[in-house]
Design an enzyme around this catalytic site. Structure first.
Site, PDB file in Angstrom:
ATOM      1  N   GLY A   5       0.845  -1.189   0.000  1.00 49.34           N
ATOM      2  CA  GLY A   5       0.000   0.000   0.000  1.00 49.34           C
ATOM      3  C   GLY A   5       0.883   1.243   0.000  1.00 49.34           C
ATOM      4  O   GLY A   5       0.985   1.982  -0.970  1.00 49.34           O
ATOM      5  N   ARG A   6       1.592   1.411   1.137  1.00 50.35           N
ATOM      6  CA  ARG A   6       2.422   2.594   1.342  1.00 50.35           C
ATOM      7  C   ARG A   6       3.373   2.853   0.176  1.00 50.35           C
ATOM      8  O   ARG A   6       3.491   3.970  -0.318  1.00 50.35           O
ATOM      9  CB  ARG A   6       3.255   2.389   2.615  1.00 50.35           C
ATOM     10  CG  ARG A   6       4.149   3.554   2.993  1.00 50.35           C
ATOM     11  CD  ARG A   6       5.079   3.167   4.143  1.00 50.35           C
ATOM     12  NE  ARG A   6       4.425   2.460   5.200  1.00 50.35           N
ATOM     13  CZ  ARG A   6       3.773   3.021   6.206  1.00 50.35           C
ATOM     14  NH1 ARG A   6       3.726   4.324   6.299  1.00 50.35           N
ATOM     15  NH2 ARG A   6       3.182   2.296   7.125  1.00 50.35           N
ATOM     16  N   CYS A  54      -7.226  20.766  19.478  1.00 52.05           N
ATOM     17  CA  CYS A  54      -7.158  20.953  20.925  1.00 52.05           C
ATOM     18  C   CYS A  54      -6.621  19.704  21.634  1.00 52.05           C
ATOM     19  O   CYS A  54      -7.349  19.040  22.363  1.00 52.05           O
ATOM     20  CB  CYS A  54      -8.558  21.304  21.424  1.00 52.05           C
ATOM     21  SG  CYS A  54      -8.527  21.895  23.092  1.00 52.05           S
TER      22      CYS A  54
HETATM   23  N1  LLP Z   1      -2.150  -6.123   3.417  1.00 53.29           N
HETATM   24  C1  LLP Z   1      -2.666  -6.207   4.652  1.00 53.29           C
HETATM   25  C2  LLP Z   1      -3.394  -7.383   5.035  1.00 53.29           C
HETATM   26  C3  LLP Z   1      -2.454  -5.150   5.578  1.00 53.29           C
HETATM   27  O1  LLP Z   1      -2.929  -5.245   6.799  1.00 53.29           O
HETATM   28  C4  LLP Z   1      -1.752  -3.999   5.164  1.00 53.29           C
HETATM   29  C5  LLP Z   1      -1.554  -2.877   6.067  1.00 53.29           C
HETATM   30  C6  LLP Z   1      -1.259  -3.962   3.836  1.00 53.29           C
HETATM   31  C7  LLP Z   1      -1.468  -5.041   2.999  1.00 53.29           C
HETATM   32  C8  LLP Z   1      -0.489  -2.798   3.300  1.00 53.29           C
HETATM   33  O2  LLP Z   1       0.674  -2.531   4.000  1.00 53.29           O
HETATM   34  P1  LLP Z   1       1.714  -1.426   3.470  1.00 53.29           P
HETATM   35  O3  LLP Z   1       2.369  -1.946   2.225  1.00 53.29           O
HETATM   36  O4  LLP Z   1       0.939  -0.193   3.210  1.00 53.29           O
HETATM   37  O5  LLP Z   1       2.678  -1.266   4.563  1.00 53.29           O
HETATM   38  N2  LLP Z   1      -1.728   3.322   9.276  1.00 53.29           N
HETATM   39  C9  LLP Z   1      -0.389   2.807   9.364  1.00 53.29           C
HETATM   40  C10 LLP Z   1      -0.194   1.585   8.506  1.00 53.29           C
HETATM   41  C11 LLP Z   1      -1.147   0.449   8.860  1.00 53.29           C
HETATM   42  C12 LLP Z   1      -0.993  -0.716   7.928  1.00 53.29           C
HETATM   43  C13 LLP Z   1      -1.968  -1.779   8.214  1.00 53.29           C
HETATM   44  N3  LLP Z   1      -1.986  -2.849   7.278  1.00 53.29           N
HETATM   45  C14 LLP Z   1       0.587   3.931   9.015  1.00 53.29           C
HETATM   46  O6  LLP Z   1       0.155   5.069   8.804  1.00 53.29           O
HETATM   47  O7  LLP Z   1       1.794   3.741   9.018  1.00 53.29           O
END
Ligand code: LLP
Length: 413
Positions: free
Chosen positions: A272-273, A343
Site C-alpha cells: 500500500g504505502r 485541541c
Molecule cells: N495487506 C494487509 C493485510 C495489511 O494489513 C496492510 C496494512 C497492507 C497489505 C499494506 O501494507 P503497506 O504496504 O501499506 O505497509 N496506518 C499505518 C499503517 C497500517 C498498515 C496496516 N496494514 C501507518 O500510517 O503507518
C-alpha cells in the site's frame, strides 16, 4: 538533499503559493507520475514466476488513484465492503479484487461471496463462518508466519503479539474446517507489518510461509503481503527500501519452493504505502509562531485531523518551508516544534525539529503523505476534511476530491 520538491519538480512548474490561493490550506497535493512509477515498480517484484501485485487500497482510496492502479495493471486488496465498493466504482472487475478482512459480519462476508470475490479468512472462527455461508466454496486463509516487522509496534501485524492471522499450530484445524464445509483453500496469505526498511524479516516470513504452504495441496496462489517502507527521512538522504537486493534474495527462495512443490502457484504481494506515500505532500499555512519556555512553536493548519500519523505513531514526515512560493534553503537550521490547530497537546507534526526559521504566513510542505494520510483523516474539532489536488502528468491541476464544507459536517445529523 536541500529540497525534495525541487529535486523532483513535484508541482511540475505550478507555484505552490498560487496553488493554495486557488484551493486553500490545508490541502493534499498528489503527483501522478510518482504514483504511477511506484505502481509499476511493485508490479515487477517477481518476474520469473506468475505474479501480481495488489495495491492495498487502505493506504489511499481516492478513486482517481484506484483508476491509476487499474491502468497500471495492478490488482487490489480490500479490507472492507466500503473499499470493495470504491474498487467497483473505479472499474475493477471482481477477479482483480482480493478481500482480506478482519472480524467481519455475515453481511460483509456475504457481500463478497455474492460477487465471487476471493476472500481470505484470518481466524478459524471466520473460516467456519465462511463455511456456513458458502458451503462448497473457494477461499484463502491468512497465516501468521511468526515474524513481524514495522515502523511502530502498532503496525506490526505478524508474530506473537498481533490479532492477525492463523498461527502454524492451527493448520490441521484449517483442514478440518475446510473438510467439514467442503471448502477449497485456494490460497494463503500473510502480512507481517508496515513500513519496514530492511528486507530480512520479510524474507524470513516468506520462507516460513512457503514452508507452511508445503502442507497445503494444490494452492493456486500465495500472497506475501505488503509492508515495504519508503524513506521518510529523505532530506537527510535516507536510503530507500532495497528493492533490487530484495528481488535478488527472493528468487532462490522461490526457486527452492517451486522445485519442492512441483509447480509455481501465482505469487502475490500487497503493498500500500510503497505505491502512494511519496506521491503526495500537504501544503499547510503557518498561522502563528511563538516561544513557550524557551521552545519555539510554529502553529499551522495541518492538525492531527488532517495527518494523524505523527500523533498516532510518532511518525516522521519531512517538512520544507516555502516562503513567497520558494523553498527556504536548509543552510541555517533552528530547533522548532511544528504543531497543528487541534485541541490536543499531542497535535504535533514535528517535535524539536531542525528546520529553517519559520515565519507567520509561511507555507509548510509536509512530505510523503500519500499513504495513510487522507485515508485516516477525520473531522475532529469539527474541521471539514481538506481537498485533494492532482498534479497530472501534463502538469495540470485537477481537483480529485473537493474540500468538505461546514454543511457536510451536519449532513448526517
Ligand atoms: N495487506 C494487509 C493485510 C495489511 O494489513 C496492510 C496494512 C497492507 C497489505 C499494506 O501494507 P503497506 O504496504 O501499506 O505497509 N496506518 C499505518 C499503517 C497500517 C498498515 C496496516 N496494514 C501507518 O500510517 O503507518
Amino acid at each position: 538533499m536541500d529540497s525534495y520538491i525541487n529535486s523532483v519538480d513535484f508541482f511540475k512548474g505550478n507555484n505552490p503559493e498560487a496553488l493554495v490561493k486557488e484551493y486553500g490550506t490545508p490541502v493534499y497535493v498528489y503527483n501522478e507520475d510518482i504514483i504511477r512509477e511506484h505502481m509499476r515498480s511493485v508490479a515487477g517484484v517477481i518476474t520469473k514466476y506468475p505474479y501480481t501485485a495488489n495495491y492495498s487500497v487502505k493506504a489511499n482510496t481516492n478513486i482517481h488513484i484506484l483508476k491509476m492502479a487499474l491502468e497500471e495493471g495492478v490488482n487490489c486488496d480490500a479490507m472492507s465492503v466500503g473499499e470493495i465498493k470504491m474498487l467497483e466504482a473505479a472499474g475493477f472487475p471482481y477477479d482483480r479484487i482480493f478481500f482480506v478482512p478482519n472480524n467481519v459480519s455475515d453481511e460483509e462476508m456475504q457481500y463478497a461471496i455474492d460477487r465471487n470475490i476471493m476472500t481470505s479468512l484470518d481466524s478459524l472462527s471466520q473460516l467456519r463462518q465462511y463455511g456456513e455461508l458458502n458451503r462448497g466454496g473457494k477461499c484463502a486463509v491468512r497465516i501468521n508466519p511468526g515474524v513481524g516487522a514495522g515502523h511502530n509496534e502498532k503496525v506490526v501485524t505478524g508474530g506473537k503479539k498481533t490479532k492477525f492471522g492463523i498461527s502454524e499450530e492451527f493448520i490441521d484445524d484449517i483442514f478440518a474446517i475446510a473438510k467439514e464445509y467442503d471448502l477449497t483453500i485456494a490460497g494463503i496469505n500473510q502480512h507481517i507489518g508496515s513500513g519496514f526498511m530492511k528486507c530480512e524479516p520479510y524474507l524470513e516470513a516468506v520462507t516460513n510461509l512457503l514452508r507452511i504452504a508445503e502442507r497445503f495441496d494444490n494452492l493456486e496462489f500465495i500472497d506475501f503481503g505488503g509492508g515495504y517502507g519508503i524513506p521518510y527521512h529523505k532530506l537527510d538522504d535516507e536510503i530507500p527500501y532495497p528493492m533490487e537486493e530484495f528481488k535478488k534474495a527472493l528468487e532462490p527462495i522461490l526457486d527452492k519452493f517451486v522445485r519442492e512443490y512441483g509447480k509455481a502457484p501465482l505469487f502475490k504481494s500487497e503493498p500500500g504505502r510503497f505505491c502512494v506515500a511519496e506521491g503526495s505532500v500537504i501544503l499547510s499555512r503557518v498561522h502563528a509562531v511563538k516561544e513557550n519556555n524557551g521552545k519555539t512553536f510554529a502553529g499551522c493548519d495541518c492538525g492531527m485531523n488532517v495527518l494523524v500519523r505523527p500523533s498516532m505513531y510518532d511518525s516522521w514526515h519531512d517538512i520544507e518551508v516555502v516562503r513567497d512560493g520558494k523553498v527556504v534553503s536548509r543552510k541555517d537550521l533552528k530547533e522548532i516544534t511544528v504543531c497543528g490547530n487541534i485541541c490536543e497537546s499531542g497535535d504535533l507534526l514535528a517535535k524539536d525539529r531542525l528546520l529553517p526559521e519559520i515565519q507567520k504566513g509561511d507555507l509548510l510542505c509536509i512530505l510523503d503523505t500519500g499513504a495513510y494520510g487522507y485515508s485516516m483523516c477525520s473531522t475532529y474539532n469539527s474541521r471539514p476534511r481538506p481537498a485533494e489536488i492532482l498534479v497530472t502528468s501534463l502538469g495540470k491541476l485537477e481537483v480529485i476530491r473537493k474540500k468538505e464544507t461546514y454543511d457536510d459536517l451536519f449532513r448526517l445529523m
